[in-house]
Write a protein that holds these residues in place. Structure first.
Motif, PDB file in Angstrom:
ATOM      1  N   SER A 102     -13.920  -9.823  20.521  1.00  0.00           N
ATOM      2  CA  SER A 102     -14.949  -9.386  21.471  1.00  0.00           C
ATOM      3  C   SER A 102     -14.304  -9.110  22.822  1.00  0.00           C
ATOM      4  O   SER A 102     -13.297  -9.728  23.179  1.00  0.00           O
ATOM      5  N   TYR A 124     -15.527  -8.738  26.909  1.00  0.00           N
ATOM      6  CA  TYR A 124     -16.596  -8.892  27.901  1.00  0.00           C
ATOM      7  C   TYR A 124     -16.146  -8.283  29.224  1.00  0.00           C
ATOM      8  O   TYR A 124     -15.056  -8.565  29.713  1.00  0.00           O
ATOM      9  N   CYS A 144     -21.017  -8.073  26.840  1.00  0.00           N
ATOM     10  CA  CYS A 144     -20.173  -7.803  25.682  1.00  0.00           C
ATOM     11  C   CYS A 144     -20.147  -6.291  25.457  1.00  0.00           C
ATOM     12  O   CYS A 144     -21.165  -5.681  25.131  1.00  0.00           O
TER      13      CYS A 144
END
Length: 402
Positions: free
Chosen positions: A382, A384, A389
């Protein structure tokens, strides 16, 4: 609402590593990291067991207007301003998805990187934080002249620097030597003089901005360092005296190891101009040794790829980190070079670059710990940016139960 990711390995970006710990964010900001975050109550708690969290990465040298084709100079020459702008956006998205949340774009024709930066900052589109130089400043006929601002003499370079700052540049890019991609110039040959570069450095400092010098040959590197340049780009031919000078002046090296690596790897492709192949092959081994000497001596290093050059595609930032590791840099220091040291060289380390309370929530979740396997930088789970996100793998993390 507070979001807390717990049971993770955390690299803070300033050289620290914390295991089985937490990071908490609220809105666009880091609320806490480490023990303080462990104790915090949160509206949403996510179990990150097995994951590693690092600050959002900085690529300190790239060209969003180039795609990594065999002859990027020809590509730039054939683009219209609109097509170049589209390229900037597509390539920036590739960077963001790979975990690069901040980029320093060192050379775009028509200053398009500055308009692209503004479009992101205004919320018109999503992308990494862009720190742009606009068009680089070169001597007449100097390296990269087809898409740069040509200027000669102290007064000429000073005026060009002022015009570039007026256009909104975050950093002034100067060509201290010849380069690999420009035909008819020698990477080892000095170009803009020490006095010419000092004039531009003075203007940048007056405006609170930083500077970068494309500098491959020894004499040109020394000229740039003595002129007060913030970062040396490439630094191919470094000797002990030049390294000592960089340490004395606090000059940061952005080695761009991936740039010659990919040209050499694809030398037989037929797509790269012959003059560029020859120069890259001649430089390859000495570049590697210069990096090792600078690293051993304690030169400050920030990570940058020169993405956009031949076969050096956007979204492959991990290759630069892998090469840095192969050439002797440990993982903690690599992360510092790609986060805190980069932010510091841009004078933005008060707000980004490390995972600390009050800083922007720019961070990357990796599936593995890069100290276990350097290829973990490619396993981005992921990303951010500002607490949002912006990229996530199909294997989503679930809220913790209980």
């Amino acid at each position: 609402m507070v979001l807390k990711l717990q049971n993770v390995t955390l690299y803070t970006g300033n050289g620290e590593k914390k295991v089985n710990t937490s990071i908490a964010i609220e809105g666009k900001t880091i609320l806490a990291a480490g023990e303080e975050a462990d104790r915090l109550q949160a509206g949403t708690v996510i179990d990150g067991t097995g994951k590693t969290v690092i600050p959002g990465l900085f690529d300190m040298h790239l060209h969003l207007g180039m795609d990594g084709v065999g002859d990027p100079f020809a590509q730039v020459a054939g683009d219209t301003p609109a097509l170049s702008a589209y390229r900037h956006h597509v390539n920036a998205q590739k960077q963001l998805k790979s975990g690069v949340t901040s980029v320093r774009n060192l050379g775009s024709k028509w200053h398009i990187d500055l308009d692209y930066r503004n479009s992101i900052e205004s919320g018109l589109m999503q992308g990494p934080s862009v720190y742009g130089s606009g068009q680089a400043i070169v001597m007449t006929g100097g390296h990269g002249y087809p898409f740069s601002t040509e200027a000669d003499g102290e007064d000429g370079v000073r005026k060009a620097a002022r015009e570039t700052l007026k256009a909104g540049a975050d950093v002034i890019k100067l060509m201290a030597t010849g380069g690999v991609m420009t035909p008819g110039v020698d990477p080892g040959s000095p170009q803009l003089s020490e006095n010419e570069m000092r004039a531009a450095v003075e203007e940048a400092l007056h405006a609170g901005k930083t500077t970068a010098a494309h500098a491959q040959g020894t004499a040109g590197i020394r000229n740039a360092v003595r002129a007060g340049i913030t970062t040396i780009e490439h630094g191919i031919f470094l000797d002990d005296e030049t390294i000592e000078l960089m340490i004395e002046h606090g000059t940061v090296l952005v080695p761009t190891l991936a740039a010659p690596y990919y040209i050499v790897q694809h030398a037989e492709s037929g797509g790269i101009p012959a003059h560029a192949v020859k120069k890259a092959v001649d430089c390859f081994h000495v570049h590697r040794e210069s990096f090792r000497k600078a690293l051993s001596a304690g030169v400050k290093i920030a990570a940058g790829t020169d993405a956009g050059t031949p076969f050096n595609v956007h979204g492959d930032f991990a290759k630069e980190l892998e090469l840095m590791h192969e050439y002797g840099m440990n993982v903690k220091d690599i992360i510092v070079a790609a986060t805190f040291q980069a932010a510091k060289a841009l004078n933005v380390d008060q707000t980004v670059g490390t995972l600390e309370k009050g800083k922007a929530a720019d961070f990357v979740i990796l599936d593995e710990d890069p100290e276990t396997d350097i290829r973990a930088f490619r396993q981005t789970h992921s990303v951010y940016k500002g607490g949002e996100c912006v990229h996530e793998s199909s294997n989503q993390l679930e809220p913790a139960i209980g």
